[in-house]
Design an enzyme around this catalytic site. Structure first.
Site, PDB file in Angstrom:
ATOM      1  N   GLU A   8      -5.535  -8.609   0.518  1.00  0.00           N
ATOM      2  CA  GLU A   8      -6.146  -8.280   1.809  1.00  0.00           C
ATOM      3  C   GLU A   8      -7.601  -7.923   1.604  1.00  0.00           C
ATOM      4  O   GLU A   8      -7.939  -7.231   0.642  1.00  0.00           O
ATOM      5  CB  GLU A   8      -5.493  -7.050   2.477  1.00  0.00           C
ATOM      6  CG  GLU A   8      -4.192  -7.315   3.157  1.00  0.00           C
ATOM      7  CD  GLU A   8      -3.627  -6.073   3.841  1.00  0.00           C
ATOM      8  OE1 GLU A   8      -4.402  -5.284   4.418  1.00  0.00           O
ATOM      9  OE2 GLU A   8      -2.402  -5.889   3.773  1.00  0.00           O
TER      10      GLU A   8
ATOM     11  N   GLU B 263       0.793  -1.236   0.000  1.00  0.00           N
ATOM     12  CA  GLU B 263       0.000   0.000   0.000  1.00  0.00           C
ATOM     13  C   GLU B 263       0.819   1.277   0.000  1.00  0.00           C
ATOM     14  O   GLU B 263       0.782   2.064   0.964  1.00  0.00           O
ATOM     15  CB  GLU B 263      -0.963  -0.014   1.198  1.00  0.00           C
ATOM     16  CG  GLU B 263      -1.904  -1.218   1.188  1.00  0.00           C
ATOM     17  CD  GLU B 263      -3.006  -1.122   2.233  1.00  0.00           C
ATOM     18  OE1 GLU B 263      -2.856  -0.336   3.182  1.00  0.00           O
ATOM     19  OE2 GLU B 263      -4.007  -1.827   2.088  1.00  0.00           O
TER      20      GLU B 263
HETATM   21  C1  BGC Z   1      -3.036  -2.728   5.967  1.00  0.00           C
HETATM   22  C2  BGC Z   1      -3.019  -3.588   7.196  1.00  0.00           C
HETATM   23  C3  BGC Z   1      -4.105  -3.129   8.156  1.00  0.00           C
HETATM   24  C4  BGC Z   1      -5.437  -3.258   7.464  1.00  0.00           C
HETATM   25  C5  BGC Z   1      -6.629  -2.882   8.314  1.00  0.00           C
HETATM   26  C6  BGC Z   1      -4.404  -2.408   5.448  1.00  0.00           C
HETATM   27  O1  BGC Z   1      -4.444  -1.100   4.966  1.00  0.00           O
HETATM   28  O2  BGC Z   1      -2.195  -3.263   4.983  1.00  0.00           O
HETATM   29  O3  BGC Z   1      -1.746  -3.540   7.769  1.00  0.00           O
HETATM   30  O4  BGC Z   1      -4.076  -3.799   9.371  1.00  0.00           O
HETATM   31  O5  BGC Z   1      -5.452  -2.431   6.335  1.00  0.00           O
HETATM   32  O6  BGC Z   1      -6.602  -1.524   8.629  1.00  0.00           O
END
Ligand code: BGC
Length: 370
Positions: A285, A152
Site C-alpha cells: 500500500e 497492519e
Molecule cells: C489501511 C487502509 C486505509 C489506508 C489509508 C492503511 O492504513 O490499510 O485500509 O484505507 O491506510 O488510511
C-alpha cells in the site's frame, strides 16, 4: 526467467464491497451519522468484474484485495457457502484477466460474533482465525498467488485499543499488547495451515512501516519490528504499507487532503529497514487522499523513484500496489477522503478514471518495454 515486477492497486473488503452486515464495524457504524456509515460502499461486491477490467485497462498485472471473514463465517460454526463461491468467482476473474492475486485474510474488520466473545483480546481468537483460514485454504487455496495474513497489526491494535478511534474504542496498554500477541499467534498458525496444504505458498503480512527519518530507536523497534520479533522465520515475503515519515521537519512541505505529509524519501527508508529480514519485499500500500487529483501523479512518480533508490541500495523489491484502485470507505473518516486511482460517484456508483491513473499506466508500460 525472473517473475515480472508486480504493478497494481489494493482494496479491502469492508471499504469497497458494501453491506458488510455481519461485521463489528457495521454494528459500530449504525450508531454514527449516516455519512460515516459504509452502507453500499463502492458496490464492489456486485461490480468486481467491471473493476478488474478497469485495473487491467490501466496496465496492472496484479491486484490486492481482502476476504471478509464475517461473510464467510457470519455466525459461530456457520460457514456461508455462497460467500465462498462468490470469492471463488472473484479470484477466478483475476486469474482470467492475468492479474496476480494478493489476498488479505484480515483487514481490520471482524465477525461481530467474534468481537462479542472478546475479539483479539481473547486467547481463543487465534484458534478461531486458524479455522477460518483452513476453510479458505480448502475452498480457495488453488486460486491464491500471495497470502497476506494480517493487514497492519500495530495500526489495528493501536486505533482500536489505544486511540479509541475504531471499534471497540478501548484504551488499555495491556490490551494493546494482548492484541498484538494474539495477532502474531494467528499469523503463525495461518502460516502453518497454508503451507501444510500448499508447501510452495508465499505467505506474509502487510506491515505499516513508519519511516523514522530522525532516529527513534525505541519507537522504531516497537512499531516497526516487534511484530516480526514475535513471528520470526514465518515470512516468505514482507508487504510494506507506507504512508508516513516521522522527523523534525514534519511541519513543512506538501500535505494530502487529510493533512498527511508527503515524504517519498521515507519509502526508501522503510524498504531498507525491512531488508534485514532477508525476504522479498512488496509495497502492498502507498497512496494519498487527493480528491482533485492535483498531487497524485507526482506522488506516484516520487514514490517510485524512492522505490528504485531502495532497489539500487540492495532491497529486493518485487512489486508496488497503489492505495487504492477505487475511492472507498476510509474507516472512521467516512467517504470524504478520496484515495482512488478511479473516482467513484457514490450516488450512481459510476467509475471515472483519474488522470493520475494514466500516468501510472504509462510508467508501468515504460518499465515493461525495457
Ligand atoms: C489501511 C487502509 C486505509 C489506508 C489509508 C492503511 O492504513 O490499510 O485500509 O484505507 O491506510 O488510511
Amino acid at each position: 526467467m525472473a517473475a515480472p515486477f508486480l504493478w497494481g492497486a489494493a482494496t479491502s473488503a469492508h471499504q469497497v464491497e458494501g453491506n458488510n452486515v455481519h461485521s463489528d464495524w457495521w454494528a459500530w457504524e449504525q450508531r454514527r451519522p449516516l455519512r460515516l456509515r459504509s452502507g453500499r460502499a463502492a458496490e464492489h461486491y456486485q461490480r468486481y468484474v467491471e473493476d478488474f477490467a478497469l485495473a487491467r485497462r490501466l496496465g496492472h498485472n496484479a491486484h490486492r484485495l481482502s476476504l471478509e471473514w464475517s461473510r464467510i463465517q457470519p455466525a459461530r460454526g456457520v460457514w456461508n457457502v455462497a460467500a465462498l463461491a462468490h470469492y471463488r468467482a472473484v479470484l477466478q476473474e483475476l486469474r482470467k484477466r492475468g492479474l496476480t492475486s494478493f489476498v488479505t485474510l484480515h483487514h481490520f474488520t471482524n465477525p461481530l460474533w467474534l468481537t462479542q466473545r472478546g475479539g483479539w483480546r481473547s486467547a481463543r481468537t487465534p484458534v478461531w482465525y486458524e479455522r477460518y483460514v483452513a476453510r479458505v485454504v480448502s475452498h480457495l487455496g488453488d486460486l491464491v498467488d500471495f497470502w497476506v495474513t494480517i493487514n497492519e497489526p500495530m495500526v489495528y491494535a493501536l486505533e482500536s485499543f489505544w486511540h479509541k478511534r475504531w471499534p471497540p474504542q478501548r484504551r488499555s496498554a495491556r490490551e494493546v499488547w494482548q492484541v498484538v500477541y494474539h495477532l502474531a499467534q494467528a499469523h503463525r498458525r495461518a502460516y502453518r495451515v497454508i503451507h501444510r496444504a500448499h508447501p510452495h505458498a508465499s505467505v506474509g503480512v502487510a506491515k505499516h512501516v513508519i519511516a523514522y527519518l530522525t532516529p527513534r530507536p525505541v519507537h522504531n523497534w516497537w512499531f516497526n519490528h516487534a511484530f516480526f520479533a514475535l513471528t520470526r522465520g514465518r515470512h516468505d515475503f514482507i508487504g510494506v504499507n507506507y504512508y508516513q515519515a516521522a522527523d523534525r521537519s514534519d511541519r513543512r512541505g506538501p500535505v494530502s487532503d487529510i493533512g498527511w505529509h508527503i515524504r517519498p524519501e521515507g519509502l526508501t527508508w522503510a524498504l531498507l529497514e525491512m531488508r534485514r529480514y532477508n525476504v522479498p519485499l512488496y509495497v502492498t500500500e502507498n497512496g494519498l487522499a487527493d480528491a482533485a487529483d492535483a498531487q497524485r501523479a507526482d506522488f506516484i512518480r516520487g514514490h517510485l523513484r524512492a522505490l528504485e533508490a531502495a532497489q539500487a541500495a540492495g532491497a529486493d523489491v518485487r512489486g508496488y500496489f497503489h492505495w487504492s484502485l477505487l475511492d472507498n470507505f476510509e474507516w472512521a473518516k467516512g467517504f470524504a477522503p478520496r484515495f482512488g486511482l478511479v473516482a467513484v460517484d457514490f450516488r450512481t456508483m459510476q467509475r471515472r478514471v483519474r488522470p493520475s491513473a494514466l500516468v501510472y499506466k504509462a510508467i508501468i508500460e515504460q518499465s515493461q518495454a525495457v
